[in-house]
Design an enzyme around this catalytic site. Sequence first.
Site, PDB file in Angstrom:
ATOM      1  N   ASN A 108       0.851  -1.190   0.000  1.00 33.52           N
ATOM      2  CA  ASN A 108       0.000   0.000   0.000  1.00 33.52           C
ATOM      3  C   ASN A 108       0.888   1.241   0.000  1.00 33.52           C
ATOM      4  O   ASN A 108       1.669   1.450   0.930  1.00 33.52           O
ATOM      5  CB  ASN A 108      -0.898  -0.025   1.236  1.00 33.52           C
ATOM      6  CG  ASN A 108      -1.896   1.123   1.248  1.00 33.52           C
ATOM      7  OD1 ASN A 108      -1.522   2.266   0.964  1.00 33.52           O
ATOM      8  ND2 ASN A 108      -3.143   0.837   1.564  1.00 33.52           N
ATOM      9  N   HIS A 160       1.051   6.206   1.933  1.00 34.64           N
ATOM     10  CA  HIS A 160       1.768   7.165   2.786  1.00 34.64           C
ATOM     11  C   HIS A 160       3.011   7.755   2.144  1.00 34.64           C
ATOM     12  O   HIS A 160       3.610   8.680   2.689  1.00 34.64           O
ATOM     13  CB  HIS A 160       1.989   6.559   4.172  1.00 34.64           C
ATOM     14  CG  HIS A 160       0.674   6.287   4.838  1.00 34.64           C
ATOM     15  ND1 HIS A 160      -0.239   7.299   5.086  1.00 34.64           N
ATOM     16  CD2 HIS A 160       0.064   5.144   5.182  1.00 34.64           C
ATOM     17  CE1 HIS A 160      -1.330   6.766   5.597  1.00 34.64           C
ATOM     18  NE2 HIS A 160      -1.186   5.467   5.641  1.00 34.64           N
ATOM     19  N   HIS A 215      -5.392   3.855  -1.847  1.00 35.03           N
ATOM     20  CA  HIS A 215      -6.694   4.174  -1.241  1.00 35.03           C
ATOM     21  C   HIS A 215      -7.102   5.575  -1.662  1.00 35.03           C
ATOM     22  O   HIS A 215      -6.546   6.552  -1.181  1.00 35.03           O
ATOM     23  CB  HIS A 215      -6.538   4.073   0.272  1.00 35.03           C
ATOM     24  CG  HIS A 215      -7.811   4.290   1.031  1.00 35.03           C
ATOM     25  ND1 HIS A 215      -7.830   4.223   2.409  1.00 35.03           N
ATOM     26  CD2 HIS A 215      -9.077   4.568   0.658  1.00 35.03           C
ATOM     27  CE1 HIS A 215      -9.058   4.445   2.836  1.00 35.03           C
ATOM     28  NE2 HIS A 215      -9.835   4.654   1.784  1.00 35.03           N
ATOM     29  N   ARG A 232      -9.198   8.118  -0.963  1.00 34.20           N
ATOM     30  CA  ARG A 232     -10.153   8.544   0.060  1.00 34.20           C
ATOM     31  C   ARG A 232     -11.027   9.677  -0.464  1.00 34.20           C
ATOM     32  O   ARG A 232     -10.592  10.468  -1.298  1.00 34.20           O
ATOM     33  CB  ARG A 232      -9.406   9.035   1.311  1.00 34.20           C
ATOM     34  CG  ARG A 232      -8.913   7.930   2.211  1.00 34.20           C
ATOM     35  CD  ARG A 232      -8.205   8.481   3.445  1.00 34.20           C
ATOM     36  NE  ARG A 232      -7.971   7.430   4.421  1.00 34.20           N
ATOM     37  CZ  ARG A 232      -8.783   7.175   5.451  1.00 34.20           C
ATOM     38  NH1 ARG A 232      -9.905   7.878   5.584  1.00 34.20           N
ATOM     39  NH2 ARG A 232      -8.495   6.224   6.307  1.00 34.20           N
ATOM     40  N   ARG A 283      -6.837  12.930   1.219  1.00 35.02           N
ATOM     41  CA  ARG A 283      -5.729  13.356   2.092  1.00 35.02           C
ATOM     42  C   ARG A 283      -4.377  12.858   1.592  1.00 35.02           C
ATOM     43  O   ARG A 283      -3.346  13.408   1.951  1.00 35.02           O
ATOM     44  CB  ARG A 283      -5.972  12.889   3.529  1.00 35.02           C
ATOM     45  CG  ARG A 283      -5.927  11.395   3.689  1.00 35.02           C
ATOM     46  CD  ARG A 283      -6.115  10.980   5.139  1.00 35.02           C
ATOM     47  NE  ARG A 283      -7.479  11.221   5.610  1.00 35.02           N
ATOM     48  CZ  ARG A 283      -7.934  10.741   6.772  1.00 35.02           C
ATOM     49  NH1 ARG A 283      -7.142  10.015   7.541  1.00 35.02           N
ATOM     50  NH2 ARG A 283      -9.171  10.981   7.166  1.00 35.02           N
ATOM     51  N   GLU A 317      -8.565   0.852  -3.138  1.00 33.63           N
ATOM     52  CA  GLU A 317      -9.424   0.898  -1.952  1.00 33.63           C
ATOM     53  C   GLU A 317     -10.307   2.135  -2.036  1.00 33.63           C
ATOM     54  O   GLU A 317      -9.812   3.238  -2.305  1.00 33.63           O
ATOM     55  CB  GLU A 317      -8.585   0.962  -0.679  1.00 33.63           C
ATOM     56  CG  GLU A 317      -7.765  -0.263  -0.449  1.00 33.63           C
ATOM     57  CD  GLU A 317      -7.002  -0.183   0.852  1.00 33.63           C
ATOM     58  OE1 GLU A 317      -6.863   0.898   1.399  1.00 33.63           O
ATOM     59  OE2 GLU A 317      -6.532  -1.238   1.317  1.00 33.63           O
ATOM     60  N   THR A 374      -7.971   3.907   8.950  1.00 32.73           N
ATOM     61  CA  THR A 374      -9.157   3.066   9.017  1.00 32.73           C
ATOM     62  C   THR A 374      -9.301   2.496  10.419  1.00 32.73           C
ATOM     63  O   THR A 374      -8.330   1.988  10.987  1.00 32.73           O
ATOM     64  CB  THR A 374      -9.041   1.919   7.999  1.00 32.73           C
ATOM     65  OG1 THR A 374      -8.898   2.500   6.707  1.00 32.73           O
ATOM     66  CG2 THR A 374     -10.279   1.039   8.022  1.00 32.73           C
ATOM     67  N   GLU A 428     -11.015  -9.180   3.105  1.00 32.33           N
ATOM     68  CA  GLU A 428      -9.766  -8.793   3.792  1.00 32.33           C
ATOM     69  C   GLU A 428     -10.081  -8.583   5.262  1.00 32.33           C
ATOM     70  O   GLU A 428     -10.850  -7.681   5.620  1.00 32.33           O
ATOM     71  CB  GLU A 428      -9.164  -7.522   3.182  1.00 32.33           C
ATOM     72  CG  GLU A 428      -7.866  -7.123   3.880  1.00 32.33           C
ATOM     73  CD  GLU A 428      -7.045  -6.114   3.117  1.00 32.33           C
ATOM     74  OE1 GLU A 428      -6.935  -6.226   1.880  1.00 32.33           O
ATOM     75  OE2 GLU A 428      -6.513  -5.179   3.772  1.00 32.33           O
ATOM     76  N   HIS A 430      -3.774  -4.238   7.646  1.00 33.19           N
ATOM     77  CA  HIS A 430      -3.854  -3.078   8.541  1.00 33.19           C
ATOM     78  C   HIS A 430      -2.976  -3.259   9.771  1.00 33.19           C
ATOM     79  O   HIS A 430      -3.183  -4.138  10.596  1.00 33.19           O
ATOM     80  CB  HIS A 430      -5.264  -2.710   8.978  1.00 33.19           C
ATOM     81  CG  HIS A 430      -5.280  -1.327   9.565  1.00 33.19           C
ATOM     82  ND1 HIS A 430      -5.563  -0.188   8.823  1.00 33.19           N
ATOM     83  CD2 HIS A 430      -4.992  -0.893  10.809  1.00 33.19           C
ATOM     84  CE1 HIS A 430      -5.435   0.878   9.607  1.00 33.19           C
ATOM     85  NE2 HIS A 430      -5.112   0.487  10.814  1.00 33.19           N
TER      86      HIS A 430
HETATM   87  C1  LIG Z   1      -8.102  -0.449   4.982  1.00 30.30           C
HETATM   88  C2  LIG Z   1      -6.758  -0.183   5.513  1.00 30.30           C
HETATM   89  O1  LIG Z   1      -6.393  -0.543   6.596  1.00 30.30           O
HETATM   90  C3  LIG Z   1      -5.788   0.571   4.695  1.00 30.30           C
HETATM   91  O2  LIG Z   1      -5.633  -0.067   3.500  1.00 30.30           O
HETATM   92  C4  LIG Z   1      -6.253   1.989   4.490  1.00 30.30           C
HETATM   93  O3  LIG Z   1      -5.626   2.524   3.350  1.00 30.30           O
HETATM   94  C5  LIG Z   1      -5.865   2.791   5.729  1.00 30.30           C
HETATM   95  O4  LIG Z   1      -6.136   4.125   5.472  1.00 30.30           O
HETATM   96  P1  LIG Z   1      -4.872   5.108   5.346  1.00 30.30           P
HETATM   97  O5  LIG Z   1      -4.002   4.547   4.267  1.00 30.30           O
HETATM   98  O6  LIG Z   1      -5.495   6.437   4.994  1.00 30.30           O
HETATM   99  O7  LIG Z   1      -4.179   5.080   6.684  1.00 30.30           O
HETATM  100  N1  LIG Z   2      -5.789  -2.812   3.638  1.00 32.11           N
HETATM  101  C1  LIG Z   2      -4.612  -2.667   4.487  1.00 32.11           C
HETATM  102  C2  LIG Z   2      -3.542  -1.940   3.745  1.00 32.11           C
HETATM  103  O1  LIG Z   2      -3.618  -1.768   2.540  1.00 32.11           O
HETATM  104  C3  LIG Z   2      -2.361  -1.442   4.460  1.00 32.11           C
HETATM  105  O2  LIG Z   2      -2.667  -1.027   5.769  1.00 32.11           O
HETATM  106  P1  LIG Z   2      -1.407  -0.472   6.625  1.00 32.11           P
HETATM  107  O3  LIG Z   2      -0.319  -1.514   6.541  1.00 32.11           O
HETATM  108  O4  LIG Z   2      -0.970   0.824   5.986  1.00 32.11           O
HETATM  109  O5  LIG Z   2      -1.953  -0.302   8.019  1.00 32.11           O
END
Ligand SMILES: CC(=O)[C@@H](O)[C@H](O)COP(=O)(O)O
Ligand SMILES: NCC(=O)COP(=O)(O)O
Length: 239
Positions: A7, A10, A43, A45, A49, A70, A101, A151, A190
Amino acid sequence: MIELGVNIDHVATVRQARRTYEPDPVIAAALAEQGGADGITFHLREDRRHIQDRDVEVLMKTVTVKTNLEIACADEVVAIACQAKPTWALLVPESREEVTTEGGLNVLGDQGRIRAAVEKLKGEGILTSLFIDPEPEQVKASAEIGVEAVELHTGPYALARGAAQIHELDRLRSAGKVVSDLGMRLHAGHGLTYANVRPVAALPNMIELNIGHAIISRAVMVGMRDAVAEMRRILDLVS
Ligand SMILES: CC(=O)[C@@H](O)[C@H](O)COP(=O)(O)O
Ligand SMILES: NCC(=O)COP(=O)(O)O
């Protein structure tokens, strides 16, 4: 072998801190692929953000592994997903006040709205998944909607310590069995880190882990390719 979804949200968080052009999540995604990512997760959003609409458009043209977009169960972002046509769409709960999340989708209590979004996505040939707490009733409700994967939210597991963490792992194991018994792919994510990931990766029938914040945090120190390769090595020790 466990599939690793990286993911890259960030990376975009750092860029958005100055509302500028770098670091670019598109470049991060390419480096993550070189490090061994099986998929790239991002993601979009509703509050934008971190990941921007431009990122989704360019990532869909540049990522060569699976894409996992996402989104909240909201018309605007569902329409964007239908246009972008990622490999997967993961429906996640969202609130503007949250730092990240917090819980899983309440599929049981919102089945009609979630089903409608899933059907639109499936209509575009997109594989669908729901982000839920490790609760058998939520898993069963997800299966009734007809998603290909679930998931499981590993946040409570990641935050717990000692006996409480063992309890959370047992919750994931029990819910994961229901996911597999109902014929869906078992995914999780997560809060997973280099330190806590192995017991989750070792759960029966676990297919895919989505990991972001921990990998990006490591990448700040060692670089994206190496941070992903380190997580890849840990997962390969398990499967
Ligand atoms: C669903 C999840 O846990 C993450 O994939 C999600 O992207 C968290 O949101 P942020 O990335 O905005 O922290
Ligand atoms: N769906 C979880 C994800 O994509 C990553 O979550 P995190 O490792 O950033 O908390």
